[in-house]
Write a protein that holds these residues in place. Structure first.
Motif, PDB file in Angstrom:
ATOM      1  N   LEU A  10       0.815  -1.223   0.000  1.00 28.75           N
ATOM      2  CA  LEU A  10       0.000   0.000   0.000  1.00 28.75           C
ATOM      3  C   LEU A  10       0.845   1.268   0.000  1.00 28.75           C
ATOM      4  O   LEU A  10       0.403   2.304  -0.482  1.00 28.75           O
ATOM      5  CB  LEU A  10      -0.933   0.023   1.218  1.00 28.75           C
ATOM      6  N   THR A  11       2.048   1.183   0.547  1.00 33.17           N
ATOM      7  CA  THR A  11       2.923   2.358   0.641  1.00 33.17           C
ATOM      8  C   THR A  11       4.084   2.308  -0.344  1.00 33.17           C
ATOM      9  O   THR A  11       4.926   3.198  -0.356  1.00 33.17           O
ATOM     10  CB  THR A  11       3.485   2.502   2.071  1.00 33.17           C
ATOM     11  N   ALA A  18      -0.531  -1.075  -5.656  1.00 29.62           N
ATOM     12  CA  ALA A  18      -1.046  -0.472  -4.421  1.00 29.62           C
ATOM     13  C   ALA A  18      -2.505  -0.065  -4.586  1.00 29.62           C
ATOM     14  O   ALA A  18      -3.330  -0.292  -3.690  1.00 29.62           O
ATOM     15  CB  ALA A  18      -0.196   0.723  -4.026  1.00 29.62           C
ATOM     16  N   ALA A  22      -5.610  -1.613  -2.516  1.00 33.22           N
ATOM     17  CA  ALA A  22      -6.493  -0.732  -1.745  1.00 33.22           C
ATOM     18  C   ALA A  22      -7.949  -0.936  -2.157  1.00 33.22           C
ATOM     19  O   ALA A  22      -8.843  -0.975  -1.295  1.00 33.22           O
ATOM     20  CB  ALA A  22      -6.083   0.725  -1.924  1.00 33.22           C
ATOM     21  N   LEU A  45      -1.733   5.554   8.271  1.00 32.27           N
ATOM     22  CA  LEU A  45      -1.396   5.957   6.902  1.00 32.27           C
ATOM     23  C   LEU A  45      -1.977   7.326   6.533  1.00 32.27           C
ATOM     24  O   LEU A  45      -1.572   7.923   5.542  1.00 32.27           O
ATOM     25  CB  LEU A  45      -1.867   4.906   5.907  1.00 32.27           C
ATOM     26  N   HIS A  48       0.741   9.812   6.148  1.00 34.96           N
ATOM     27  CA  HIS A  48       1.832   9.461   5.241  1.00 34.96           C
ATOM     28  C   HIS A  48       2.181  10.644   4.349  1.00 34.96           C
ATOM     29  O   HIS A  48       1.311  11.432   3.976  1.00 34.96           O
ATOM     30  CB  HIS A  48       1.430   8.251   4.393  1.00 34.96           C
ATOM     31  N   SER A  50       2.983  10.652   1.259  1.00 33.85           N
ATOM     32  CA  SER A  50       2.435  10.497  -0.088  1.00 33.85           C
ATOM     33  C   SER A  50       0.916  10.663  -0.066  1.00 33.85           C
ATOM     34  O   SER A  50       0.210   9.958   0.667  1.00 33.85           O
ATOM     35  CB  SER A  50       2.779   9.117  -0.649  1.00 33.85           C
ATOM     36  N   VAL A  53      -0.978   7.428  -0.817  1.00 33.65           N
ATOM     37  CA  VAL A  53      -1.150   6.543   0.336  1.00 33.65           C
ATOM     38  C   VAL A  53      -2.288   7.073   1.214  1.00 33.65           C
ATOM     39  O   VAL A  53      -3.124   6.301   1.696  1.00 33.65           O
ATOM     40  CB  VAL A  53       0.165   6.401   1.137  1.00 33.65           C
ATOM     41  N   ARG A  54      -2.332   8.395   1.411  1.00 35.94           N
ATOM     42  CA  ARG A  54      -3.427   8.976   2.195  1.00 35.94           C
ATOM     43  C   ARG A  54      -4.772   8.663   1.535  1.00 35.94           C
ATOM     44  O   ARG A  54      -5.746   8.327   2.221  1.00 35.94           O
ATOM     45  CB  ARG A  54      -3.238  10.481   2.365  1.00 35.94           C
ATOM     46  N   ARG A  56      -5.564   6.093  -0.281  1.00 38.94           N
ATOM     47  CA  ARG A  56      -5.876   4.677  -0.035  1.00 38.94           C
ATOM     48  C   ARG A  56      -6.393   4.488   1.379  1.00 38.94           C
ATOM     49  O   ARG A  56      -7.377   3.783   1.601  1.00 38.94           O
ATOM     50  CB  ARG A  56      -4.634   3.819  -0.276  1.00 38.94           C
TER      51      ARG A  56
END
Length: 152
Positions: A10-11, A18, A22, A45, A48, A50, A53-54, A56
């Motif tokens: 995911l990251t 990813a 998700a 997350l 995070h 990115s 990532v946020r 997701r």
């Protein structure tokens, strides 16, 4: 795959993998509480660096809110709502459009969600993004308006 491998995916740098993971976790979370035990890991997350990532994390958390009987999301709400004005407009939009799913699962949070949306300033976003975010906010306020009567 162990849970650490899921977080790594995911990251990770493979955006396609990813995103697919998700989406899978989000859909599975809408159907069962299989991922709820990792709620705190997904919540982490949200901060995070990115924005992808946020994004997701936002969708996964929104899908898991329906299983939250421990009040974890309630405690996380302010941090979650801070992404309504995320530095990245796409993440802001992702957050806004996730709110009806949360409002349905937890109608008692609607007043706080409504207030956050009504107080959202858009001046920090490019002129091209402001109308899009505003349109999302108006649509969500309309969707949650009937739920707010239950949660007020």
């Amino acid at each position: 795959m162990d849970f650490h491998a899921y977080i790594t995916c995911l990251t990770g740098k493979d955006a396609k993998a990813a995103y697919a993971l998700a989406q899978q976790i989000t859909e599975e979370s809408r159907a069962s509480d299989a991922w709820y035990s990792h709620f705190d890991d997904f919540a982490a997350l949200l901060s995070h660096k990115s924005s992808l990532v946020r994004n997701r994390a936002i969708s996964i958390l929104a899908a898991n809110t329906r299983w939250d009987r421990e009040g974890k999301f309630d405690a996380l709400l302010d941090e979650f709502l801070s992404h309504v004005t995320d530095v990245k407009p796409i993440t802001a939009r992702q957050c806004v459009v996730a709110l009806p799913e949360i409002a349905e699962a937890k109608p008692e949070l609607v007043p706080r969600i409504r207030t956050a949306l009504e107080q959202t300033g858009l001046s920090g976003y490019p002129d091209s993004m402001q109308p899009l975010i505003l349109k999302d906010i108006v649509a969500v306020l309309k969707k949650i308006s009937t739920l707010g009567n239950q949660g007020a």
